[in-house]
Design a protein around this motif. Structure first.
Motif: not given
Length: 590
Positions: A512-521
């Motif tokens: 869940s910490v791997f967010i190379p393109f970000n997450i959410g809105p």
């Protein structure tokens, strides 16, 4: 009893204009008596008067800090604050000098005491009384944003500097007076998740007065504008862009073939940047600078590359950039760039392409609206965003993918065999190769496109990160480079192991910490286009060539030369491309 003077003053702005006004000056009675003391030599001040002026001026600085500047954001208003102080100085002291004999040097002294009082109060408050005082970090970081800026500017390796600070101080590090870097794994969801109450931080004002989608801080405005952008990245839209992407890939392969025939290595960092920039300029303005075909940088590309240094410099000093934007001569390149953007928009508006591009949707929404000055500025920002945000990150990922493929020929051969088994190298077929996406993911994990993370501000009530409460109105961010290499989230975190995303899932402890393109809105709207471009380039190049390092290149040099300018800018990477069927040349130096 106080003395009130109304002193007429005439300001000459430039012939034939002039302004005349009267301003009331309030002078304490004891100060007035000192001013008119017959025993005092003309042009001098008595000692009690100096003490009174210094005390009052210093106290006014302290009051200004505690009552005004301690709350809120003042970065964008910095030029206005400067002008306010200059005008206030003139209104208060010049009439007193010309009509009451108040010495000029004493006026400057009073201004100095005010500034000294302001900054002394600020430093004392930040060091010992600020709501972040309980968080660890370098002492100088408590006092000024210049500290972390200085560390960043040493080699433009902010991601490494932040990682060192976390290794020394723990998961929560105070990087600046109002700013925390948080490497706790649970911070990712709390700060960036869909339900997060945080908002974007002051970094997102850097382009003011223009606000591209990416920098829209108001959540409702962002959501409204995001709907327009989503149309430009739909499945149907991406299919429409395929011919443009194919054309650019053919040009890239042509450059590789020319270098190979000439027996030359090729700096893929430069040419991948040309490749992606040509595509995004085409999708934004229905034209291209043809940097790939000409093998030469265009004006706009050079300008953007120069601006990336400014972005790195002003990341923690957003109050300073408005001065440069508004200062003649210093803002020459800034104005020239936005004039270029306007020229492209004007030309694009007159020539709607047969096949819609990304800008078609944005321009259509703009033409339906009221066309206010704000709307025009935002159109400028969106035009810039398509070209820059869509090129820098993709080019960096491509460069690092090929770095690892050259470093591990066996991995490249395995991927090549997967591609050979496909009916063709269309994107629909490439997405069926798990190892390809695993290589891309592992590349972005070790070399995130935005290595230092993105900035947010906590809500007024604050935010809980695990058992730690973060006060309200605090700038926070999760450093991607640090968290993506955290052993709590990934086994053998510093090793390049694509199989952790396929056949060895035990090497991923917290995906869940791997967010190379970000997450959410605020997740990256161009993620699908970026992955499409990366997959297709890797597939087409590996299908034709073996890849190896140029003899003069070493692993460490490439990694050392990369720069953190919000997006990652890769160092030079000369590679040799050998047609399949021939023996690969080149080696990796130790």
């Amino acid at each position: 009893m106080n003395l009130v003077c109304s002193a007429p003053v005439t300001w000459r702005v430039g012939y034939p204009f002039h302004v005349r006004f009267s301003t009331p000056i309030f002078i304490p009675s004891y100060t007035s008596s000192l001013l008119h003391d017959p025993e005092r030599p003309k042009g001098s001040m008595a000692s009690p008067e100096l003490i009174a002026v210094s005390v009052l001026a210093s106290a006014s600085g302290v009051v200004a800090h505690l009552a005004v500047f301690r709350k809120g954001e003042w970065d964008v208003a910095s030029p206005s604050i400067f002008v306010f102080y200059v005008v206030s100085f003139a209104l208060l002291f010049l009439p007193a000098h010309f009509h009451l004999g108040f010495p000029i040097y004493s006026a400057f002294s009073a201004a100095g005491y005010h500034v000294a009082g302001l900054f002394t109060s600020m430093l004392v408050y930040r060091a010992w009384f600020h709501k972040l005082s309980q968080f660890p970090g370098p002492f100088l970081a408590r006092l000024t944003t210049f500290y972390i800026t200085a560390r960043s500017m040493k080699k433009l390796h902010l991601y490494e500097e932040v990682q060192k600070l976390h290794a020394e101080h723990g998961d929560f590090v105070r990087l600046a007076p109002r700013e925390l870097s948080i490497a706790a794994l649970e911070a990712v969801k709390a700060i960036y998740g869909t339900q997060s109450p945080t908002s974007k931080g002051p970094w997102y004002t850097l382009l003011e007065p223009r606000t591209p989608l990416f920098m829209a801080r108001d959540k409702q405005e962002h959501a409204r504008r995001r709907k327009v952008w989503d149309q430009g990245f739909s499945t149907k839209a991406l299919q429409d862009y395929n011919p443009r992407i194919t054309k650019a890939i053919d040009q890239l392969l042509g450059v590789m073939e020319r270098h190979q025939r000439a027996g030359q290595s090729m700096d893929v960092t430069k040419f991948f940047a040309f490749f992606v920039f040509d595509i995004m300029e085409d999708l934004a303005f229905n034209k291209s600078s043809n940097m790939l075909a000409d093998e030469k940088e265009a004006y706009i590309f050079e300008t953007i590359r120069a601006d990336m240094f400014n972005i790195a410099l002003f990341t923690h000093l957003p109050w300073l950039l408005p001065f440069l934007k508004r200062t003649p001569i210093l803002n020459h390149n800034y104005l020239k760039f936005w004039n270029w953007i306007q020229a492209q928009i004007d030309e694009r508006s007159r020539n709607e392409p047969k096949s819609r591009d990304i800008f078609s949707y944005i321009l259509e929404a703009y033409n339906k609206g009221p066309k206010t000055k704000r709307d025009k500025w935002n159109l400028h920002g969106d035009a810039q965003l398509i070209v820059i945000a869509g090129s820098d990150s993709v080019a960096a990922v491509l460069t690092h993918v090929f770095f690892h493929l050259a470093l591990d020929p066996t991995l490249a051969d395995t991927l090549r065999a997967e591609f050979d088994a496909l009916p063709d190298l269309s994107h629909d077929n490439l997405v069926t190769v798990p190892l390809l996406d695993a290589v891309i993911n592992e590349t972005m994990r070790l070399h995130p496109p935005v290595a230092s993370g993105t900035q947010r501000v906590t809500p007024p009530e604050g935010l809980w990160i695990g058992d730690t409460h973060i006060p309200g109105d605090v700038i926070v961010q999760v450093p991607s480079y640090t968290v993506f290499r955290d052993p709590r989230a990934f086994e053998r975190p510093d090793d390049f192991i694509p199989e952790r995303w396929t056949t060895r899932p035990e090497l991923v402890r917290d995906r869940s910490v791997f967010i190379p393109f970000n997450i959410g809105p605020y997740a990256c709207v161009g993620k699908r286009l970026a992955l499409l471009e990366i997959r297709r380039v890797v597939g087409e190049v590996l299908a034709k060539y073996y890849i190896s390092f140029a003899k003069s290149e070493t692993k460490d040099v490439f990694l050392e030369e990369k720069e953190d300018t919000f997006t990652t800018v890769s160092g030079a990477l000369p590679l040799t491309f050998t047609p399949r069927g021939k023996t690969p040349v080149g080696s990796v130096e130790a």
